[in-house]
Write an enzyme that holds these catalytic residues in place. Structure first.
Site, PDB file in Angstrom:
ATOM      1  N   THR A  43       3.671  25.616  -0.128  1.00 12.02           N
ATOM      2  CA  THR A  43       5.098  25.489   0.112  1.00 12.02           C
ATOM      3  C   THR A  43       5.507  26.871   0.588  1.00 12.02           C
ATOM      4  OG1 THR A  43       5.291  23.899  -1.655  1.00 12.02           O
ATOM      5  CG2 THR A  43       7.304  25.056  -1.089  1.00 12.02           C
TER       6      THR A  43
ATOM      7  N   ASN B  30       3.519  20.093   0.364  1.00 14.19           N
ATOM      8  CA  ASN B  30       3.055  19.868  -1.008  1.00 14.19           C
ATOM      9  C   ASN B  30       1.759  20.631  -1.248  1.00 14.19           C
ATOM     10  OD1 ASN B  30       3.221  19.115  -3.617  1.00 14.19           O
ATOM     11  ND2 ASN B  30       2.324  17.107  -3.327  1.00 14.19           N
TER      12      ASN B  30
ATOM     13  N   ASP C 253       4.160  13.858  -5.388  1.00 10.30           N
ATOM     14  CA  ASP C 253       5.262  14.349  -6.233  1.00 10.30           C
ATOM     15  C   ASP C 253       5.976  13.212  -6.966  1.00 10.30           C
ATOM     16  OD1 ASP C 253       4.962  17.045  -5.943  1.00 10.30           O
ATOM     17  OD2 ASP C 253       6.563  17.326  -4.492  1.00 10.30           O
TER      18      ASP C 253
ATOM     19  N   SER D 125      11.452  16.784  -6.353  1.00 12.48           N
ATOM     20  CA  SER D 125      10.887  18.096  -6.028  1.00 12.48           C
ATOM     21  C   SER D 125      11.239  19.104  -7.121  1.00 12.48           C
ATOM     22  CB  SER D 125      11.480  18.565  -4.695  1.00 12.48           C
ATOM     23  OG  SER D 125      11.134  19.896  -4.429  1.00 12.48           O
TER      24      SER D 125
ATOM     25  N   GLY E 252       5.065  24.804  -6.823  1.00 10.55           N
ATOM     26  CA  GLY E 252       5.162  23.580  -7.622  1.00 10.55           C
ATOM     27  C   GLY E 252       6.196  23.791  -8.725  1.00 10.55           C
TER      28      GLY E 252
HETATM   29  O1  DON Z   1       8.514  19.729  -3.898  1.00  9.79           O
HETATM   30  C1  DON Z   1       7.799  20.184  -4.777  1.00  9.79           C
HETATM   31  O2  DON Z   1       8.198  20.469  -5.884  1.00  9.79           O
HETATM   32  C2  DON Z   1       6.347  20.444  -4.478  1.00  9.79           C
HETATM   33  N1  DON Z   1       5.900  19.587  -3.434  1.00  9.79           N
HETATM   34  C3  DON Z   1       6.179  21.877  -4.155  1.00  9.79           C
HETATM   35  C4  DON Z   1       4.740  22.199  -3.931  1.00  9.79           C
HETATM   36  C5  DON Z   1       4.482  23.640  -3.949  1.00  9.79           C
HETATM   37  O3  DON Z   1       5.320  24.450  -4.167  1.00  9.79           O
HETATM   38  C6  DON Z   1       3.062  23.996  -3.732  1.00  9.79           C
HETATM   39  N2  DON Z   1       2.970  25.365  -3.498  1.00  9.79           N
HETATM   40  N3  DON Z   1       2.870  26.209  -4.252  1.00  9.79           N
END
Ligand code: DON
Length: 594
Positions: free
Chosen positions: A404, A424, A446, A475, A498
């Site tokens: 991300t 993601n 997610d 998210s 994440g």
């Molecule tokens: O929207 C979300 O929460 C996740 N898809 C974010 C994923 C993410 O940050 C992966 N990278 N570190």
């Protein structure tokens, strides 16, 4: 001698629970009202920070200053693109759009026309809006689509064609530009086209590609685009993406129509048919970015704006901040007492997140209650300052990958954009759209593929985030804007990671507001993470003193060192009349000032 002595005494303090106990929260007007107008009170911090001498990032974050404007993103070339657009007379939204397209090219692991994201935007008059261009489940998606016949979650939500939601980024960037942009649309995409025609691959991106080469090799179009004889191009290699350059030219010439209804839509659907994916022309034609009302919370007189559902970021961070605000004194940074306190706040906020939050177009959520000061007071009262409150134990654990990306922009008029976008996981689904040169997301993971069972981040979520056709998956992205006590723009901040996104943004804000760290120190400081389930405090390597870890264990916490660093903050702070930009030393981003 002195530092050694200092460390020794800190260790003793830490072993005693951090050198201070958490004062039981005092009922205060702030804690009892539903917003309240009581004068904000500074937190009194009871001692010096406890920073392990082995912490590798101390002093490693670089502050960049700009008299007029600032752009901080996950890649130095993309930040320079943002400044180039600002110098041409563009505003923060113009720069945000240009940076977004540039990241698609220079940061393929996260950027993003095959994914989705969120913008929190505050214009110079003080109006704040949030734009949701999160992916949606295709119409053909169904609740149990990732379960095998025994009811177990399969890998199909992670790799391959079935993992992708309907991409939202092109629609989102166009919507933001249509409403606020000043420069011509094609001008904003031109730098990305130039970069796609060829740019020098740096060491960070070469390493990232190599780390995911096994997955990319599974799909011929991905292998062709990103690998040379099955491996990442070496640092310093000229990285050319002609198919992506052509796609970007089409978008520059024809806007989102070509992506959602025209030639590019045809390529996406053909790709889906090759790999038995679900996205149809109707799914693409029906995609809409949506304006939402931002989450707004006050924290010790500061105002924090962040992303509402379909992201859980703003609500969950708001709950954590509200709980913490009720403590008039805070233990020192890095102490067991402080880590305990933030953990207990995080735990409670994530329990609510996982239970209640989902796509606002599908589920109703008690947002006012979750964000009220009175509810925070209730949660705070349940925190035992000396003992962990266990959540039911759970075997799985999630470590985030870094796919991300967040960028922060402030322009010369004081307009500010906080933007977090994602594919993601690592290079999304690993599927590149043949002939079009961009990766598709694996955002379907997610969702709660099986409510009650963990996803790749170990998040255990409920019915509110179950899969349904056309629904947005929940998210954790937390693009945020902070105003100071005079209502002036103070910080723009966000990160990938994440679920650690929420806790990382929270910690950076509190490091600045309560612990009075400079932005560079606040970003470089070690971070912890707790997400209710699994019931574990994760900390970065050498991020806590061993005696602090022991104290936390004695309080009943399970504590584990994480595999790597958490997040990649891109933050801007106003200091006097200048902008300070900081890119996280954990990764390879960059700040550019003007
Ligand atoms: O929207 C979300 O929460 C996740 N898809 C974010 C994923 C993410 O940050 C992966 N990278 N570190």
């Amino acid at each position: 001698m002195r530092p050694l002595f200092l460390v020794a005494s800190l260790v003793v303090l830490a072993a005693c629970g951090g050198g201070s106990t958490v004062s039981a929260p005092r009922p205060s007007p702030r804690a009892s009202g539903g917003g309240g107008s009581a004068a904000p009170v500074e937190a009194v911090v009871s001692g010096a920070p406890l920073l392990p001498p082995e912490w590798g990032l101390a002093g490693r974050a670089k502050a960049t200053t700009g008299a007029r404007a600032m752009v901080v993103s996950g890649h130095p070339l993309a930040s320079e693109v943002g400044i180039e657009i600002l110098k041409q007379g563009g505003n923060a939204v113009d720069a945000a759009v240009a940076v977004g397209f540039a990241l698609e090219v220079v940061l393929p692991e996260a950027g993003n026309i095959g994914g989705g994201g969120f913008i929190v935007y505050r214009d110079a008059t003080g109006r704040v809006r949030a734009l949701d261009y999160r992916e949606t489940a295709p119409a053909g998606a169904s609740r149990d689509m990732y379960l095998d016949s025994a009811g177990h979650v399969t890998e199909r939500s992670l790799t391959g064609h079935l993992a992708s939601g309907v991409p939202g980024s092109v629609a989102g960037m166009y919507e933001a530009w249509k409403k606020y942009g000043r420069r011509p649309w094609a001008t904003l995409i031109a730098p990305a086209i130039r970069l796609a025609e060829g740019h020098m691959l740096d060491a960070v991106r070469s390493r990232d590609l190599e780390a995911e080469a096994d997955r990319l090799r599974l799909f011929p179009a991905s292998a062709r685009q990103f690998l040379v004889e099955g491996h990442a191009p070496a640092p310093g290699a000229m990285f050319r993406q002609p198919e992506l350059a052509r796609t970007l030219r089409l978008i520059a010439d024809s806007g989102p129509d070509v992506f959602y209804r025209g030639q590019i839509a045809d390529s996406i659907v053909a790709e889906m048919q090759r790999g038995h994916g679900l996205i149809t022309k109707n799914d693409l034609a029906g995609y809409r970015a949506k304006w939402r009302t931002p989450v707004q919370v006050t924290y010790r007189g500061y105002t924090v704006y962040s992303m509402p559902p379909a992201s859980s970021g703003g609500v969950t961070m708001g709950e954590i901040l509200n709980i913490l605000e009720g403590y008039d004194t805070l233990p020192p940074f890095g102490s067991a007492a402080y880590v305990h306190l933030e953990t207990e706040a995080m735990r409670r906020a994530f329990i609510d997140r996982n239970r209640w939050l989902g796509d606002p177009d599908f589920v109703s959520m008690p947002l006012d209650r979750l964000l009220s000061k009175s509810y925070a007071a209730q949660l705070r009262a349940e925190i035992d300052p000396r003992k962990a409150t266990p959540t039911p134990p759970f075997a799985a654990g999630g470590d985030e990958s870094l796919e991300t990306t967040h960028y922060s922009v402030v322009d010369a008029d004081g307009n500010a954009a906080a933007v977090t976008t994602t594919l993601n996981g690592g290079f999304g689904s690993a599927v590149t759209v043949q002939g079009a040169g961009f990766l598709l997301n694996n955002e379907m993971d997610d969702f709660a593929a099986a409510p009650g069972q963990p996803n790749q981040y170990g998040l255990v979520q409920g019915e509110a985030n179950a899969i349904a056709p056309k629904k947005r998956m929940l998210s954790a992205m937390t693009p945020s804007i902070v105003l100071d006590r005079d209502g002036k723009l103070f910080m723009v901040v966000g990160t990938p990671g994440g679920p650690t996104i929420i806790t990382s943004v929270f910690q950076v804000i509190v490091n600045v507001v309560d612990f009075k760290m400079s932005l560079a120190d606040a970003v470089a400081a070690p971070r912890i993470h707790h997400q209710a389930l699994p019931d574990i405090i994760g900390y970065e390597r050498n991020g806590l003193l061993p005696a602090v870890v022991d104290s936390l264990k004695a309080m009943g916490h399970e504590v584990r060192m994480r595999g790597g660093y958490s997040g990649d903050i891109a933050a801007i702070q106003r200091v006097g009349s200048r902008w300070v930009g900081v890119s996280d030393p954990r990764r390879g981003g960059g700040a550019a000032g003007w």
